[in-house]
Scaffold this motif. Structure first.
Motif, PDB file in Angstrom:
ATOM      1  N   ASN A 227       0.830  -1.209   0.000  1.00 15.26           N
ATOM      2  CA  ASN A 227       0.000   0.000   0.000  1.00 15.26           C
ATOM      3  C   ASN A 227       0.865   1.259   0.000  1.00 15.26           C
ATOM      4  O   ASN A 227       0.568   2.231  -0.703  1.00 15.26           O
ATOM      5  CB  ASN A 227      -0.926   0.002   1.216  1.00 15.26           C
ATOM      6  CG  ASN A 227      -1.968  -1.103   1.146  1.00 15.26           C
ATOM      7  OD1 ASN A 227      -2.319  -1.575   0.063  1.00 15.26           O
ATOM      8  ND2 ASN A 227      -2.467  -1.532   2.293  1.00 15.26           N
ATOM      9  N   VAL A 337      -0.864  -8.257  -3.832  1.00 15.26           N
ATOM     10  CA  VAL A 337      -1.933  -8.017  -2.855  1.00 15.26           C
ATOM     11  C   VAL A 337      -2.923  -9.167  -2.872  1.00 15.26           C
ATOM     12  O   VAL A 337      -3.324  -9.694  -1.822  1.00 15.26           O
ATOM     13  CB  VAL A 337      -2.651  -6.684  -3.144  1.00 15.26           C
ATOM     14  CG1 VAL A 337      -3.877  -6.531  -2.246  1.00 15.26           C
ATOM     15  CG2 VAL A 337      -1.706  -5.511  -2.921  1.00 15.26           C
ATOM     16  N   TYR A 353      -5.758  -0.848  -1.063  1.00 12.38           N
ATOM     17  CA  TYR A 353      -4.685  -0.607  -2.033  1.00 12.38           C
ATOM     18  C   TYR A 353      -5.080   0.504  -3.013  1.00 12.38           C
ATOM     19  O   TYR A 353      -4.318   1.446  -3.252  1.00 12.38           O
ATOM     20  CB  TYR A 353      -4.406  -1.910  -2.778  1.00 12.38           C
ATOM     21  CG  TYR A 353      -3.397  -1.816  -3.892  1.00 12.38           C
ATOM     22  CD1 TYR A 353      -2.037  -1.943  -3.645  1.00 12.38           C
ATOM     23  CD2 TYR A 353      -3.813  -1.620  -5.209  1.00 12.38           C
ATOM     24  CE1 TYR A 353      -1.113  -1.875  -4.677  1.00 12.38           C
ATOM     25  CE2 TYR A 353      -2.892  -1.546  -6.242  1.00 12.38           C
ATOM     26  CZ  TYR A 353      -1.548  -1.672  -5.974  1.00 12.38           C
ATOM     27  OH  TYR A 353      -0.642  -1.588  -6.996  1.00 12.38           O
TER      28      TYR A 353
END
Length: 413
Positions: A227, A337, A353
Motif C-alpha cells: 500500500n 496483494v 490498495y
C-alpha cells in the motif's frame, strides 16, 4: 482467520497447464478493457476541460474548475474500500455492474449540465462507482497464480495506452463534436462495458463463505508494504506530469499538441520491454528481485530527473525508464496483494490498495504544483527520490515470493 504472509491460498488446487487458458485470457482482456474505459473517462477531460469550463456557469473560478476535474478521483478514494468489501460479500460482477451504471448516469448528467456545479455532481456520481478493487479482485479470482501478474500487466498496459489515446483524441473530439457529445459517448461505452461484464467475462469460482475482519487487512505488514508502494508510485507519477510537460516544451522544444508522439511510443515500447522480466520472474520465482530492480530503476529515474531535467536526450530516456519501472510495478503489486490476502478478503485488501493509489494521485499532483511554485521544478524529484528510497528499504525486507505448488484452476470455456 489471519492473513497469510507466505503468499499461498489454501483454496487453490493443482493445475499443470503451462499457458493461460481461454477463460483466463477472456477474463483478463475483458476486465482490462473495462478498467481502461473508466480511466479514459478520467484522462480524456484533462487536455480540454479547462477550455470547456469557460463556457459554463461558474467556469471563471479556477478553484471550482480544478475541483470539477478532480471530483471523480476524490469520490473514488472514499468508496474503494466499501465497494471492495461489498464485492467480497455480494460478488464481484454485481458490484462492477452497479459501478458502471453509476458511471453511465454521471456521464449523462454531465452531458446535460450547463453549469460547473452540474459537472461536479455528474463527475461525483461517476466516482461513486469505485470498482477498481472489484475488477482487480475478479481478475485474481479468475486466474491462476502463475499467470496473475501477466493478467495485471494487461490492466497496466491498457491504462498507459488509454492515457496516450486520450491525449490524441480529446482535442479532436472536442473540436468536432463538443464536450456534451463526448460525455454521451462515455455513457454509450459504459453501457457496452456492462454488456461485456454480463455476457463476455466468464463467471469466477464462488467466493468463500468465511468472513475476515477488516482489522486483519489493515494490520497486515506485507499488505502495508504494498500500500505504501502504490502511494509512492502514483505520487511520483502525478508529480512528474506537473513538471515534465513544460520541460518537453521548453527543453526538448516539442509543442504541447505533439506530446502524444512522445508518450505513445514510450509507453508502448516500455510495456513490451517489461514483459520478459515479468515472465522470467513468475517462471523462476524471482518476482522479489524483479520488484526490487523496478523500484531501483524508479529511484534512478527520480534522481535523474532531479539532476538532468534540462537535458533533452536525458529527458526522453528518463521517461522511458520511468514507464518500464511503472508498468512493472503496476502489474506486480496488485497481483501480490491478491496473493497475500485470503480469498474472503481480496476485495477489502484491494480496496485499501486502490484508496492509497488515489491518495497518491491527489497528493502527488498537489505537491508537484506547490513545490514548483514555491521552490523549483526539479525540487519535486528530490522529494520523490527520498520517498522511493524509503520504499526500496521497506520492500527489501519483504519475504521471498516463491512459486506456488497449489494453483487455482479457472473453468475452461
Amino acid at each position: 482467520m489471519t492473513l497469510a504472509t507466505n503468499y499461498t491460498n489454501a483454496s487453490d488446487v493443482q493445475d499443470d497447464k503451462p499457458g493461460m487458458s481461454r477463460s483466463e485470457i477472456r477474463s483478463s482482456a475483458s476486465l482490462a478493457s473495462i478498467f481502461a474505459l473508466r480511466m479514459l473517462g478520467l484522462f480524456i477531460l484533462s487536455p480540454v476541460f479547462a477550455i470547456y469550463a469557460r463556457s459554463l456557469t461558474g467556469g471563471d473560478n479556477p478553484i471550482l474548475v480544478g475541483m470539477a476535474l478532480g471530483m471523480f478521483s476524490l469520490v473514488q478514494a472514499f468508496f474503494q474500500i466499501p465497494l471492495g468489501m461489498a464485492s467480497d460479500r455480494l460478488g464481484r460482477k454485481p458490484v462492477i455492474i452497479a459501478g458502471m451504471a453509476m458511471f453511465v448516469l454521471g456521464a449523462l448528467i454531465c452531458a446535460e449540465s450547463s453549469s460547473l456545479t452540474g459537472i461536479m455532481i455528474g463527475r461525483g456520481i461517476q466516482g461513486l462507482g469505485a470498482i477498481s478493487a472489484a475488477i482487480t479482485a475478479l481478475i485474481a479470482d479468475s486466474t491462476r497464480e502463475e499467470h496473475r501478474t501477466k493478467a495485471m500487466a494487461m490492466v497496466g498496459g491498457s491504462i498507459g495506452i488509454t492515457f496516450a489515446l486520450a491525449m490524441v483524441i480529446a482535442p479532436v473530439l472536442f473540436e468536432t463534436v463538443g464536450m456534451p457529445a463526448m460525455f454521451v459517448m462515455m455513457a454509450i461505452a459504459g453501457v457496452a462495458a456492462i454488456a461485456v461484464i454480463i455476457w463476455v467475462t466468464p463467471d469466477a469460482p464462488p467466493l468463500p463463505a468465511e468472513r475476515v475482519p477488516f482489522s486483519a487487512v489493515l494490520g497486515n505488514r506485507e499488505l502495508m508494504r504494498l500500500n505504501f508502494g502504490v502511494y509512492v508510485l502514483h505520487f511520483a507519477q502525478m508529480a512528474m506530469f506537473v513538471v515534465v510537460p513544460s520541460a518537453l516544451v521548453r527543453v526538448a522544444e516539442i509543442p504541447l499538441a505533439s506530446h502524444w508522439k512522445v508518450y505513445l511510443p514510450v509507453m508502448l515500447v516500455s510495456f513490451i520491454a517489461m514483459l520478459p522480466a515479468i515472465i522470467v520472474g513468475e517462471k523462476y520465482a524471482k518476482m522479489k528481485q524483479v520488484f526490487l530492480i523496478a523500484i531501483t530503476v524508479l529511484l534512478v529515474v527520480q534522481v535523474g530527473f532531479w539532476q538532468l531535467l534540462e537535458h533533452p536526450v536525458a529527458l526522453i530516456a528518463l521517461l522511458f525508464g520511468f514507464f518500464i519501472a511503472f508498468n512493472t510495478l503496476e502489474a506486480s503489486q496488485p497481483s501480490l496483494v491478491s496473493r497475500i490476502a485470503p480469498p474472503a478478503a481480496k476485495g477489502a485488501a484491494l480496496g485499501v490498495y486502490n484508496t492509497l493509489q488515489a491518495l497518491g494521485i491527489a497528493s502527488g499532483a498537489a505537491a508537484g504544483g506547490l513545490m514548483s511554485k514555491v521552490a523549483s521544478a526539479p525540487t519535486i524529484f528530490g522529494l520523490c527520490s527520498l520517498l522511493t528510497l524509503i520504499w526500496l528499504i521497506i520492500a527489501y525486507n519483504m519475504p521471498e515470493i516463491p512459486r506456488r505448488s497449489a494453483r487455482q484452476t479457472p473453468q475452461e470455456v
